[in-house]
Design a protein around this motif. Structure first.
Motif, PDB file in Angstrom:
ATOM      1  N   SER A 125     133.435  65.094  58.830  1.00  0.00           N
ATOM      2  CA  SER A 125     133.777  65.965  59.953  1.00  0.00           C
ATOM      3  C   SER A 125     135.279  66.145  60.099  1.00  0.00           C
ATOM      4  N   GLU A 126     136.075  65.221  59.587  1.00  0.00           N
ATOM      5  CA  GLU A 126     137.524  65.314  59.723  1.00  0.00           C
ATOM      6  C   GLU A 126     138.200  65.846  58.461  1.00  0.00           C
ATOM      7  N   LEU A 127     137.425  66.217  57.455  1.00  0.00           N
ATOM      8  CA  LEU A 127     138.002  66.614  56.172  1.00  0.00           C
ATOM      9  C   LEU A 127     137.895  68.108  55.946  1.00  0.00           C
ATOM     10  N   ASN A 128     138.781  68.623  55.087  1.00  0.00           N
ATOM     11  CA  ASN A 128     138.638  70.014  54.678  1.00  0.00           C
ATOM     12  C   ASN A 128     137.782  70.063  53.414  1.00  0.00           C
ATOM     13  N   LEU A 129     137.552  71.257  52.898  1.00  0.00           N
ATOM     14  CA  LEU A 129     136.636  71.427  51.774  1.00  0.00           C
ATOM     15  C   LEU A 129     137.135  70.731  50.515  1.00  0.00           C
ATOM     16  N   PHE A 130     138.433  70.781  50.255  1.00  0.00           N
ATOM     17  CA  PHE A 130     138.984  70.149  49.053  1.00  0.00           C
ATOM     18  C   PHE A 130     138.708  68.649  49.037  1.00  0.00           C
ATOM     19  N   TYR A 131     139.005  67.974  50.148  1.00  0.00           N
ATOM     20  CA  TYR A 131     138.769  66.534  50.205  1.00  0.00           C
ATOM     21  C   TYR A 131     137.274  66.207  50.142  1.00  0.00           C
ATOM     22  N   SER A 132     136.456  67.037  50.739  1.00  0.00           N
ATOM     23  CA  SER A 132     135.014  66.800  50.695  1.00  0.00           C
ATOM     24  C   SER A 132     134.479  66.899  49.275  1.00  0.00           C
ATOM     25  N   MET A 133     134.920  67.900  48.532  1.00  0.00           N
ATOM     26  CA  MET A 133     134.466  68.048  47.152  1.00  0.00           C
ATOM     27  C   MET A 133     135.049  66.938  46.264  1.00  0.00           C
ATOM     28  N   SER A 134     136.269  66.488  46.575  1.00  0.00           N
ATOM     29  CA  SER A 134     136.830  65.344  45.855  1.00  0.00           C
ATOM     30  C   SER A 134     135.978  64.101  46.091  1.00  0.00           C
ATOM     31  N   TRP A 135     135.532  63.944  47.331  1.00  0.00           N
ATOM     32  CA  TRP A 135     134.632  62.836  47.632  1.00  0.00           C
ATOM     33  C   TRP A 135     133.333  62.962  46.862  1.00  0.00           C
ATOM     34  N   GLY A 136     132.853  64.182  46.708  1.00  0.00           N
ATOM     35  CA  GLY A 136     131.629  64.395  45.939  1.00  0.00           C
ATOM     36  C   GLY A 136     131.773  63.914  44.502  1.00  0.00           C
ATOM     37  N   ILE A 137     132.935  64.154  43.894  1.00  0.00           N
ATOM     38  CA  ILE A 137     133.178  63.685  42.534  1.00  0.00           C
ATOM     39  C   ILE A 137     133.154  62.165  42.483  1.00  0.00           C
ATOM     40  N   PHE A 138     133.872  61.520  43.410  1.00  0.00           N
ATOM     41  CA  PHE A 138     133.932  60.058  43.395  1.00  0.00           C
ATOM     42  C   PHE A 138     132.589  59.415  43.743  1.00  0.00           C
ATOM     43  N   ILE A 139     131.852  60.012  44.652  1.00  0.00           N
ATOM     44  CA  ILE A 139     130.526  59.487  44.991  1.00  0.00           C
ATOM     45  C   ILE A 139     129.588  59.617  43.799  1.00  0.00           C
ATOM     46  N   GLY A 140     129.679  60.737  43.091  1.00  0.00           N
ATOM     47  CA  GLY A 140     128.869  60.915  41.882  1.00  0.00           C
ATOM     48  C   GLY A 140     129.206  59.901  40.806  1.00  0.00           C
ATOM     49  N   LEU A 141     130.495  59.627  40.619  1.00  0.00           N
ATOM     50  CA  LEU A 141     130.893  58.621  39.631  1.00  0.00           C
ATOM     51  C   LEU A 141     130.410  57.231  40.031  1.00  0.00           C
ATOM     52  N   ALA A 142     130.459  56.935  41.324  1.00  0.00           N
ATOM     53  CA  ALA A 142     129.976  55.626  41.786  1.00  0.00           C
ATOM     54  C   ALA A 142     128.467  55.514  41.624  1.00  0.00           C
ATOM     55  N   SER A 143     127.748  56.586  41.882  1.00  0.00           N
ATOM     56  CA  SER A 143     126.291  56.515  41.749  1.00  0.00           C
ATOM     57  C   SER A 143     125.865  56.452  40.284  1.00  0.00           C
ATOM     58  N   ASN A 144     126.705  56.938  39.372  1.00  0.00           N
ATOM     59  CA  ASN A 144     126.413  56.857  37.941  1.00  0.00           C
ATOM     60  C   ASN A 144     126.826  55.536  37.322  1.00  0.00           C
ATOM     61  N   GLY A 145     127.548  54.714  38.059  1.00  0.00           N
ATOM     62  CA  GLY A 145     127.961  53.427  37.536  1.00  0.00           C
ATOM     63  C   GLY A 145     129.340  53.418  36.915  1.00  0.00           C
ATOM     64  N   ALA A 146     130.062  54.535  36.950  1.00  0.00           N
ATOM     65  CA  ALA A 146     131.415  54.575  36.394  1.00  0.00           C
ATOM     66  C   ALA A 146     132.401  53.870  37.322  1.00  0.00           C
ATOM     67  N   PHE A 147     132.165  53.936  38.620  1.00  0.00           N
ATOM     68  CA  PHE A 147     132.968  53.240  39.620  1.00  0.00           C
ATOM     69  C   PHE A 147     132.098  52.183  40.263  1.00  0.00           C
ATOM     70  N   ASP A 148     132.733  51.150  40.794  1.00  0.00           N
ATOM     71  CA  ASP A 148     131.992  50.186  41.599  1.00  0.00           C
ATOM     72  C   ASP A 148     132.499  50.285  43.040  1.00  0.00           C
ATOM     73  N   ALA A 149     131.990  49.433  43.907  1.00  0.00           N
ATOM     74  CA  ALA A 149     132.320  49.518  45.330  1.00  0.00           C
ATOM     75  C   ALA A 149     133.806  49.287  45.580  1.00  0.00           C
ATOM     76  N   GLY A 150     134.447  48.426  44.799  1.00  0.00           N
ATOM     77  CA  GLY A 150     135.874  48.173  44.974  1.00  0.00           C
ATOM     78  C   GLY A 150     136.716  49.402  44.724  1.00  0.00           C
ATOM     79  N   TYR A 151     136.425  50.130  43.653  1.00  0.00           N
ATOM     80  CA  TYR A 151     137.162  51.353  43.361  1.00  0.00           C
ATOM     81  C   TYR A 151     136.938  52.405  44.432  1.00  0.00           C
ATOM     82  N   LEU A 152     135.716  52.508  44.899  1.00  0.00           N
ATOM     83  CA  LEU A 152     135.412  53.504  45.918  1.00  0.00           C
ATOM     84  C   LEU A 152     136.115  53.174  47.236  1.00  0.00           C
ATOM     85  N   ASN A 153     136.232  51.902  47.572  1.00  0.00           N
ATOM     86  CA  ASN A 153     136.978  51.520  48.768  1.00  0.00           C
ATOM     87  C   ASN A 153     138.461  51.822  48.629  1.00  0.00           C
TER      88      ASN A 153
END
Length: 116
Positions: free
Chosen positions: A67-95
């Motif tokens: 709710s506090e983000l613009n579209l660019f940051y939201s889509m950037s989050w989508g990339i990082f969330i996708g990488l975390a769900s695929n196992g490329a990132f772990d919880a530490g990197y996402l934090n």
């Protein structure tokens, strides 16, 4: 709604959605291509798309931390969330990314370059 509280919650939701899609559509794993000796299968591509879609919906409907983000940051989050769900990132990197984006977030609820 509770899944949009933190990116880690969305990263946990993405595999559940992908597995439900796999069962409904009855598709099997198929290797698409190899990157750095790692096989990219169809489920990884679908989970990246699902993460981007959830991030867009979170931004569009002002859900949770989107709710506090613009579209660019939201889509950037989508990339990082996708990488975390695929196992490329772990919880530490996402934090770490979460803390970094919190520092870059526009102040006083300014939505910079918002297209809505």
């Amino acid at each position: 709604m509770e899944y949009f509280i933190h990116p880690l919650a969305l990263a946990a939701l993405v595999p559940l959605i992908v597995e439900a899609l796999k069962q409904q559509l009855k598709w099997k794993h198929k290797v698409l291509f190899t990157v750095f000796k790692r096989e990219i299968v169809t489920a990884q591509i679908v989970s990246q798309v699902v993460a981007m879609l959830l991030s867009f919906l979170g931004w569009k409907f002002n859900l949770g931390f989107f709710s506090e983000l613009n579209l660019f940051y939201s889509m950037s989050w989508g990339i990082f969330i996708g990488l975390a769900s695929n196992g490329a990132f772990d919880a530490g990197y996402l934090n770490i990314v979460y803390q970094f984006f919190n520092q870059l977030k526009p102040k006083n609820n300014e939505k910079v370059n918002d297209i809505s």
